[in-house]
Design a protein around this motif. Sequence first.
Motif, mmCIF file in Angstrom:
data_model
loop_
_atom_site.group_PDB
_atom_site.id
_atom_site.type_symbol
_atom_site.label_atom_id
_atom_site.label_comp_id
_atom_site.label_asym_id
_atom_site.label_seq_id
_atom_site.Cartn_x
_atom_site.Cartn_y
_atom_site.Cartn_z
ATOM 1 N N GLY A 7 62.173 10.860 -15.349
ATOM 2 C CA GLY A 7 63.360 11.617 -14.976
ATOM 3 C C GLY A 7 63.331 12.230 -13.592
ATOM 4 O O GLY A 7 64.317 12.821 -13.154
ATOM 5 N N GLY A 8 62.211 12.113 -12.893
ATOM 6 C CA GLY A 8 62.158 12.654 -11.549
ATOM 7 C C GLY A 8 62.997 11.851 -10.581
ATOM 8 O O GLY A 8 63.531 10.787 -10.920
ATOM 9 N N GLY A 9 63.126 12.363 -9.360
ATOM 10 C CA GLY A 9 63.885 11.658 -8.343
ATOM 11 C C GLY A 9 64.250 12.564 -7.195
ATOM 12 O O GLY A 9 63.735 13.675 -7.062
ATOM 13 N N LEU A 10 65.161 12.061 -6.377
ATOM 14 C CA LEU A 10 65.659 12.799 -5.219
ATOM 15 C C LEU A 10 67.000 13.432 -5.578
ATOM 16 O O LEU A 10 67.898 12.736 -6.083
ATOM 17 N N VAL A 11 67.135 14.716 -5.303
ATOM 18 C CA VAL A 11 68.373 15.424 -5.617
ATOM 19 C C VAL A 11 68.671 16.401 -4.490
ATOM 20 O O VAL A 11 67.750 16.914 -3.836
ATOM 21 N N GLN A 12 69.944 16.642 -4.254
ATOM 22 C CA GLN A 12 70.345 17.593 -3.209
ATOM 23 C C GLN A 12 70.169 19.029 -3.692
ATOM 24 O O GLN A 12 70.223 19.298 -4.908
ATOM 25 N N PRO A 13 69.971 19.959 -2.776
ATOM 26 C CA PRO A 13 69.916 21.371 -3.181
ATOM 27 C C PRO A 13 71.155 21.761 -3.975
ATOM 28 O O PRO A 13 72.273 21.356 -3.646
ATOM 29 N N GLY A 14 70.916 22.518 -5.039
ATOM 30 C CA GLY A 14 71.996 22.905 -5.932
ATOM 31 C C GLY A 14 72.227 21.937 -7.069
ATOM 32 O O GLY A 14 72.990 22.236 -7.997
ATOM 33 N N MET A 82 66.532 21.198 -15.277
ATOM 34 C CA MET A 82 66.405 21.941 -14.025
ATOM 35 C C MET A 82 67.761 21.993 -13.334
ATOM 36 O O MET A 82 68.317 20.941 -12.985
ATOM 37 N N ASN A 83 68.283 23.186 -13.161
ATOM 38 C CA ASN A 83 69.581 23.393 -12.505
ATOM 39 C C ASN A 83 69.388 24.197 -11.224
ATOM 40 O O ASN A 83 68.354 24.828 -11.016
ATOM 41 N N SER A 84 70.389 24.186 -10.394
ATOM 42 C CA SER A 84 70.368 24.956 -9.139
ATOM 43 C C SER A 84 69.072 24.718 -8.376
ATOM 44 O O SER A 84 68.415 25.660 -7.918
ATOM 45 N N LEU A 85 68.737 23.460 -8.228
ATOM 46 C CA LEU A 85 67.457 23.125 -7.608
ATOM 47 C C LEU A 85 67.419 23.531 -6.148
ATOM 48 O O LEU A 85 68.437 23.486 -5.432
ATOM 49 N N LYS A 86 66.218 23.940 -5.720
ATOM 50 C CA LYS A 86 65.989 24.396 -4.360
ATOM 51 C C LYS A 86 64.930 23.504 -3.706
ATOM 52 O O LYS A 86 64.102 22.911 -4.407
ATOM 53 N N PRO A 87 64.907 23.448 -2.396
ATOM 54 C CA PRO A 87 63.857 22.650 -1.733
ATOM 55 C C PRO A 87 62.450 23.057 -2.163
ATOM 56 O O PRO A 87 61.562 22.190 -2.266
ATOM 57 N N GLU A 88 62.253 24.330 -2.454
ATOM 58 C CA GLU A 88 60.917 24.780 -2.869
ATOM 59 C C GLU A 88 60.542 24.330 -4.277
ATOM 60 O O GLU A 88 59.408 24.552 -4.715
ATOM 61 N N ASP A 89 61.454 23.703 -4.990
ATOM 62 C CA ASP A 89 61.129 23.101 -6.289
ATOM 63 C C ASP A 89 60.512 21.712 -6.133
ATOM 64 O O ASP A 89 60.074 21.118 -7.122
ATOM 65 N N THR A 90 60.483 21.210 -4.914
ATOM 66 C CA THR A 90 59.898 19.895 -4.663
ATOM 67 C C THR A 90 58.422 19.897 -5.032
ATOM 68 O O THR A 90 57.653 20.738 -4.563
ATOM 69 N N ALA A 91 58.044 18.972 -5.901
ATOM 70 C CA ALA A 91 56.669 18.915 -6.407
ATOM 71 C C ALA A 91 56.535 17.718 -7.336
ATOM 72 O O ALA A 91 57.540 17.101 -7.727
ATOM 73 N N VAL A 92 55.303 17.438 -7.705
ATOM 74 C CA VAL A 92 55.047 16.530 -8.823
ATOM 75 C C VAL A 92 54.999 17.387 -10.088
ATOM 76 O O VAL A 92 54.282 18.389 -10.130
ATOM 77 N N TYR A 93 55.770 16.983 -11.079
ATOM 78 C CA TYR A 93 55.866 17.740 -12.329
ATOM 79 C C TYR A 93 55.067 17.023 -13.414
ATOM 80 O O TYR A 93 55.198 15.806 -13.592
ATOM 81 N N TYR A 94 54.261 17.810 -14.139
ATOM 82 C CA TYR A 94 53.381 17.277 -15.173
ATOM 83 C C TYR A 94 53.663 17.978 -16.502
ATOM 84 O O TYR A 94 53.883 19.190 -16.536
#
Length: 120
Positions: A7-14, A82-94
């Motif tokens: 489910g990961g990927g590239l998403v715009q802020p917000g 995950m909603n209202s995503l921010k650039p600082e949420d960028t990471a590998v999620y485990y």
Amino acid sequence: VQLVESGGGLVQPGGSLTLSCAASGFTFIRYAMNWYRQAPGKERELVAGISSAGGSTNYADSVKGRFTISRDNAKNTVYLQMNSLKPEDTAVYYCKTHIRWANGREYDYWGQGTQVTVSS
């Protein structure tokens, strides 16, 4: 034991994403599940956790009100909305669980991770 995130990927802020973690090899309903993340150059940190039956959850302060952890014990799957995503949420999620086996041995089990990138 196998934990497989997706489910990961590239998403715009917000924007929003939902991660899934499919579990196998153990009695899923008996164990709490957790989501962690690791950003480049940073330590792995706990993002959210959920009890075995799903009645109790906890979140890192940085994601409270934006992320929701849930589980479907019939599908042996844990989710992270995950909603209202921010650039600082960028990471590998485990996803991770801790199992104590009948022989008394206990281990942490981790998935392979899924990349989440928040960028315009």
